[in-house]
Design an enzyme around this catalytic site. Structure first.
Site, PDB file in Angstrom:
ATOM      1  CG  ASP A 175      37.109  26.646  38.411  1.00 44.90           C
ATOM      2  OD1 ASP A 175      37.725  27.213  39.072  1.00 44.90           O
ATOM      3  OD2 ASP A 175      36.876  25.461  38.059  1.00 44.90           O
ATOM      4  NE  ARG A 310      37.663  23.666  45.196  1.00 42.93           N
ATOM      5  CZ  ARG A 310      36.745  23.899  44.259  1.00 42.93           C
ATOM      6  NH1 ARG A 310      35.754  24.655  44.552  1.00 42.93           N
ATOM      7  NH2 ARG A 310      36.998  23.243  42.934  1.00 42.93           N
ATOM      8  CB  THR A 538      36.036  58.762  45.615  1.00 44.04           C
ATOM      9  OG1 THR A 538      35.534  59.043  46.861  1.00 44.04           O
ATOM     10  CG2 THR A 538      34.906  58.829  44.495  1.00 44.04           C
ATOM     11  N   GLY A 584      32.599  58.245  53.764  1.00 43.14           N
ATOM     12  CA  GLY A 584      31.626  58.407  52.587  1.00 43.14           C
ATOM     13  C   GLY A 584      31.149  59.685  52.618  1.00 43.14           C
ATOM     14  CG  MET A 672      40.750  51.707  59.008  1.00 49.53           C
ATOM     15  SD  MET A 672      40.695  50.700  60.421  1.00 49.53           S
ATOM     16  CE  MET A 672      40.975  49.184  59.520  1.00 49.53           C
TER      17      MET A 672
END
EC number: 2.7.1.11
Length: 784
Positions: A175, A310, A538, A584, A672
């Site tokens: 929560d 949950r 990015t 990266g 991907m």
């Protein structure tokens, strides 16, 4: 290289956590209350960090019930007992509501059971009820020991030896209802479940032109409802903290019919299960459905998400958060003295901090009290900066004022995407367009990056044009890596033709370089003397001036999911090591954080040079690992971490050196990582940061109104980013000094501090810098 050197005073001694520095201590770890995804990651981090520092770590099964029952419910954990649990939802040590612990007799039994094993350090993962119970237990501890001694269950020496109980809490709750921490463990994963459902429902709702009322969890806290409404662009949201004004029924029906009139084929209404009106009367999903059916006659369906929220696999964010918190909790227990209060390890911005447990609990209870007393503004204020910011942003983006009520500024603001596509870019564009229109600007969309800018691919974009963009991956405007340098004349002409008064650039390192080029061209072209701001987007997360960029979280989740599948394949095959190449550029963020989230054995990155000796030691480490019950390995490699130690080279080296012990496979994840629907984090981060950028533009344009002012100062051309705990605008001119242009990365990166964490959790010895942890802070109520 350390992103937080600035925090340690110059000349001060850095403090490192040493191997075996906690020898002789015993730590008990338990999960209590409702389960949450990521609890297992926290348990794993506590166990492994505890063992690393030389302490004994005990599982306490079934929460406080296990502590009261004792016996086999309290068992010593070893390194392998927390293997393969990182990707599992729920909690492997079980959780239960416990009435017995609420009584003094129950706590007396629990104390006796802990003492039999010498446990005087407790790490509790649960909600505010569980943590309050732990604090009471700690306060009573010396009295309980004396009573046990009087009953003859322990001797006087034990009373002396185990005189103090140290308690550290971590908040595990989907929560996000605990004050003092920006995110609790499990919240991000619950949002993933909600958004998966919303995305699926949207397609069926569009087919039939339906209205869907979705009920999400949160009896006393509307965080999940609010953030999921923001992430899916819901038409209306009901929260316990901010009930709708009197006459909301009519307002909602008007809003829904207006949206239908704008050719929107579906309506989504999100309701927190604890939603109330201003008189504290419940607003139920059925009541809303009846209202829509009777007033508007729309085909309406109710979907109650329930315990789906949950369940499922923890998100990358929750795994990293829980791992960081688990490690911080062990350090807090090692450093605890009889005088330190029970504390909670929490997240503030991007920073792990310790807060006094009872201050947080008190503030959490104050929110409930404010709601009971109908002081709803106080309730929102006590929920904190993040909650209030989300609520404000949602209101601005969901409700369009009639045109005659919006004061016109006669300013044209253009939005452009630059660089490679990143999930969340469209959410950022939608937010910018709507905030800009609400501020009275005319918004222009530039298609296909600076290339399209030079060719004049510029069109006005309206409020409804960006409807439904939040959940779309990639870049709808189109994006290119082209820099503006060779098109400066043409772009200046387009700026003049369309009289563009401000520019918002959403993109990666190319966007940053483009901003620098436009800044340098201001002397020659006065058209560029307008406010310009860049929002980093990015997957590489390599933009100077920001700890995070839009798209990196989605890519991290893609990597983590893929690694989970690959690990499963390796487990079935036995004695197999996978080498995985991530994207990266030269920035190792994805490889390092992906390694932490997926439980990798090693991650090779450019920022930490490595040689053949390191590769050799990794192979030896894996050879040892194959002798245990965990017969698989996972190694991540950033695509540009080394010119010569390529993925193929590492694969061949491992294959040769592992002959007879393990075999090897490689996997290049590729593009991907750029695709897919944006994660809830990226949708909301993109939405909020882009709204902030537009607010900055509006403020700058207001300064200049009526004076035809030219903007030539450095502070009118900025990068907007999150740094530690703050959202800040930094002039690109200042960021130049912090940039390694050859490798397209910032010179200092905060996440490198987490490098040793991954190594320690993979059973390597590493010195972990704890210079900036350990200060107990206080909960600051936030003023709206």
């Amino acid at each position: 290289m350390d992103a937080d050197d600035s925090r340690a005073p110059k000349g001060s001694l850095r403090k490192f956590l040493e191997h075996l520095s906690g020898a002789g201590k015993a730590i008990g770890v338990l999960t209590s209350g409702g389960d949450a995804q990521g609890m297992n990651a926290a348990v794993r981090a506590v166990v492994r960090m505890g063992i690393y520092v030389g302490a004994k770590v005990y599982f306490i099964y079934e929460g406080y019930q296990g502590m009261v029952d004792g016996g086999s419910n309290i068992a010593e954990a070893d390194w392998e007992s927390v293997s393969s649990i990182l990707q599992v939802g729920g909690t492997i040590i079980g959780s239960a509501r416990c009435q017995a612990f609420r009584t003094r007799e129950g706590r007396l039994k629990a104390a006796c059971n802990l003492l039999q094993r010498g446990i005087t350090n407790l790490c509790v993962i649960g909600g505010d009820g569980s943590l309050t119970g732990a604090n009471l237990f700690r306060k009573e501890w010396s009295g309980l020991l004396e009573e046990l001694a009087r009953n003859g269950q322990i001797d006087k020496e034990a009373v002396q030896k185990y005189a103090y109980l140290n308690v550290v809490g971590m908040v595990g709750s989907i929560d996000n209802d605990f004050c003092g921490t920006d995110m609790t463990i499990g919240t991000d994963s619950a949002l993933h479940r909600i958004i998966e459902v919303v995305d699926a429902i949207m397609t069926t709702a569009q087919s039939h032109q339906r209205t869907f009322v979705l009920e999400v969890m949160g009896r006393h806290c509307g965080y999940l409802a609010l953030v999921s409404a923001l992430a899916c662009g819901a038409d209306w949201v009901f929260l316990p903290e901010s009930p709708p004004e009197e006459g909301w029924e009519e307002q909602m029906c008007v809003k829904l019919s207006e949206n239908r009139a704008r050719k929107k084929r579906l309506n989504i209404i999100i309701v927190a299960e604890g939603a109330i009106d201003t008189q504290n009367k419940p607003i139920t999903s059925e009541k809303i459905k009846e209202l829509v059916v009777t007033q508007l006659g729309y085909d309406t369906r109710v979907t109650i998400l329930g315990h789906v929220q949950r369940g499922g696999t923890p998100s990358a964010f929750d795994r990293i958060l829980a791992s960081r918190m688990g490690v911080e909790a062990v350090i807090a227990l090692l450093e605890a003295t009889p005088d330190t209060p029970a504390c909670v390890v929490s997240l503030n911005g991007n920073h792990a901090v310790r807060l006094p447990l009872m201050e947080c609990v008190q503030m959490t209870q104050d929110v409930q009290k404010a709601m009971d007393e109908r002081r709803f503004q106080d309730a929102v204020r006590l929920r904190g900066r993040s909650f209030a910011g989300n609520l404000n942003t949602y209101k601005r983006l969901a409700i369009k004022l009639p045109d005659d009520q919006i004061p016109k500024t006669n300013c044209n603001v253009a939005v452009i995407n630059v660089g490679a596509p990143a999930a969340g870019m469209n959410a950022a564009v939608r937010s910018a367009v709507r905030v800009g229109i609400a501020d009275g600007h005319r918004m222009l969309a530039i298609y296909d990056g600076f290339d399209g800018f030079a060719k004049g691919q510029i069109k006005e974009i309206g409020w409804t044009d960006v409807g439904g963009w939040t959940g779309q991956g990639g870049s709808i405007l189109g994006t290119k890596r082209v820099l503006p340098g060779k098109y400066l004349e043409e772009i200046a002409t387009q700026m003049r033709t369309h009289s563009i008064n401000a520019l918002l650039i959403i993109g990666g390192f190319e966007a940053y370089l483009g901003l620098l080029e436009l800044s340098a061209a201001r002397e020659k072209h006065e058209e560029f003397c307008v406010p310009m701001v860049m929002v980093p987007a990015t997957v590489s997360n390599n933009v100077p001036g920001s700890d995070f960029s839009i798209g990196a979280d989605t890519a991290l989740n893609t990597i983590t999911d893929t690694c989970d599948r690959i690990k499963q394949s390796a487990s079935g095959t036995k004695r197999r090591v996978f080498i995985i190449e991530t994207m990266g550029g030269y920035c190792g963020y994805l490889a390092n954080m992906g390694g932490l989230a997926a439980g990798a054995d090693a991650a090779y990155i450019f920022e930490e040079p490595f040689d053949i000796r390191d590769l050799q030691s990794n192979v030896e480490h894996l050879t040892e690992k194959m002798k245990t019950t965990i017969q698989r390995g996972l190694v991540l490699r950033n695509e540009s971490c080394s010119e010569n130690y390529t993925t193929d080279f590492i694969y061949q080296l491992y294959s040769e050196e592992g002959k007879g012990v393990f075999d090897c496979r490689k996997n290049v994840l590729g593009h991907m990582q750029q695709g897919g629907a944006p994660s809830p984090f990226d949708r909301n981060f993109g939405t909020k940061i882009s709204a902030r950028a537009m607010e900055w533009i509006t403020a700058k344009l207001k300064e200049a109104r009526g004076r035809g002012k030219k903007f030539t100062t450095d502070d009118s051309i900025c990068v907007l980013g999150i740094s530690k705990r703050n959202v800040i605008f930094q002039p690109v001119a200042e960021l130049k000094k912090q940039t390694d242009f050859e490798h397209r990365i910032p010179k200092e990166q905060w996440w490198l501090k987490l490098r040793p964490l991954m190594k320690i959790l993979a059973k390597y010895k590493a010195s972990y810098d704890v210079s900036d942890s350990g200060q107990l802070e206080h909960v600051q109520p936030w003023s709206v």
